[in-house]
Design an enzyme around this catalytic site. Structure first.
Site, PDB file in Angstrom:
ATOM      1  N   GLU A   1       0.825  -1.215   0.000  1.00  0.00           N
ATOM      2  CA  GLU A   1       0.000   0.000   0.000  1.00  0.00           C
ATOM      3  C   GLU A   1       0.857   1.262   0.000  1.00  0.00           C
ATOM      4  O   GLU A   1       0.580   2.207  -0.746  1.00  0.00           O
ATOM      5  CB  GLU A   1      -0.940   0.007   1.207  1.00  0.00           C
ATOM      6  CG  GLU A   1      -2.028  -1.035   1.155  1.00  0.00           C
ATOM      7  CD  GLU A   1      -3.056  -0.808   0.053  1.00  0.00           C
ATOM      8  OE1 GLU A   1      -3.215   0.332  -0.423  1.00  0.00           O
ATOM      9  OE2 GLU A   1      -3.705  -1.790  -0.339  1.00  0.00           O
TER      10      GLU A   1
ATOM     11  N   ASN B   1       1.180   3.980  -3.084  1.00  0.00           N
ATOM     12  CA  ASN B   1       0.913   5.414  -2.929  1.00  0.00           C
ATOM     13  C   ASN B   1       2.015   6.250  -3.565  1.00  0.00           C
ATOM     14  O   ASN B   1       1.735   7.250  -4.232  1.00  0.00           O
ATOM     15  CB  ASN B   1       0.767   5.786  -1.454  1.00  0.00           C
ATOM     16  CG  ASN B   1      -0.615   5.517  -0.920  1.00  0.00           C
ATOM     17  OD1 ASN B   1      -1.530   5.153  -1.649  1.00  0.00           O
ATOM     18  ND2 ASN B   1      -0.761   5.676   0.388  1.00  0.00           N
TER      19      ASN B   1
ATOM     20  N   ARG C   1      -9.233   4.309  -7.648  1.00  0.00           N
ATOM     21  CA  ARG C   1      -8.641   4.160  -6.315  1.00  0.00           C
ATOM     22  C   ARG C   1      -9.727   4.248  -5.254  1.00  0.00           C
ATOM     23  O   ARG C   1     -10.626   5.075  -5.320  1.00  0.00           O
ATOM     24  CB  ARG C   1      -7.593   5.250  -6.056  1.00  0.00           C
ATOM     25  CG  ARG C   1      -6.487   5.256  -7.088  1.00  0.00           C
ATOM     26  CD  ARG C   1      -5.565   4.078  -6.889  1.00  0.00           C
ATOM     27  NE  ARG C   1      -4.748   3.894  -8.086  1.00  0.00           N
ATOM     28  CZ  ARG C   1      -4.039   2.824  -8.314  1.00  0.00           C
ATOM     29  NH1 ARG C   1      -4.013   1.848  -7.451  1.00  0.00           N
ATOM     30  NH2 ARG C   1      -3.336   2.715  -9.402  1.00  0.00           N
TER      31      ARG C   1
END
Length: 148
Positions: free
Chosen positions: A50, A54, A109
Site C-alpha cells: 500500500e 501510494n 482508487r
C-alpha cells in the site's frame, strides 16, 4: 527490554508499478530473519504494498522519481519500515488518512490505503512537506518465538 537495531536494509527503487512486488518481496525476505508467523509476514507485505503503491500513483504525478525504503530490525522483535518519496507531498496528512478519501479523479482508487496500512501494522506515522517529500513509517512488534 532492549530496543537496539540489530540489522538494517536500505533500498532505492524507481517509482514504477512493476517494482511494487519487488519491494514487497525484498522487505518480507529481510524480515524473515526474525522467523515471523505467516500472518505477520502477510501483514507486512500488504502494508508495504500500500505504501509503495501510494508513492507510485500519487507522489510524482506523471514524472520520474524514486522510492526510498529503509527497514530496521530491533532486538525487541520490532520491525520499522520507512517508505519515502521526494514527490509532490501531501497538504493535509490527517485528511488523506480518512477512509475512502482519495485524490484520484478516475475512480480507480478506493481511498483505503492508509486504513489498510494502519490495520496491519501496530503504528503508522505520516510526515510530509508539500513540494519536498512524504515519509510513511510503519512499525510492527512480532510475536515471541515459540520454544520447542
Amino acid at each position: 527490554m532492549k530496543n537496539n537495531c540489530i540489522n538494517k536494509l536500505q533500498l532505492t527503487l524507481p517509482a514504477l508499478s512493476v517494482n511494487e512486488s519487488a519491494a514487497r518481496a525484498i522487505v518480507s525476505a529481510f524480515c524473515a530473519q526474525l522467523n515471523p508467523t505467516i500472518e505477520e509476514i502477510a501483514d507486512i507485505k500488504c502494508a508495504v504494498s500500500e505504501a509503495v503503491t501510494n508513492c507510485i500513483v500519487h507522489a510524482y504525478r506523471e514524472k520520474q522519481g524514486d522510492i526510498y525504503i529503509t527497514v530496521r530490525i530491533f532486538d525487541s522483535r520490532t520491525v520499522k519500515i520507512e517508505i519515502k518519496d521526494k514527490g509532490c507531498g501531501i497538504e493535509d496528512t490527517e485528511l488523506v488518512k480518512t477512509p475512502l478519501y482519495t485524490t484520484d479523479q478516475s475512480g480507480e482508487r478506493s481511498g483505503m490505503g492508509f486504513a489498510v496500512m494502519e490495520s496491519f501494522m501496530d503504528r503508522l506515522v505520516l510526515k510530509s512537506v508539500p513540494g519536498k517529500y512524504t515519509k510513511v513509517t510503519l512499525s510492527k512488534k512480532l510475536s515471541p518465538l515459540e520454544l520447542s
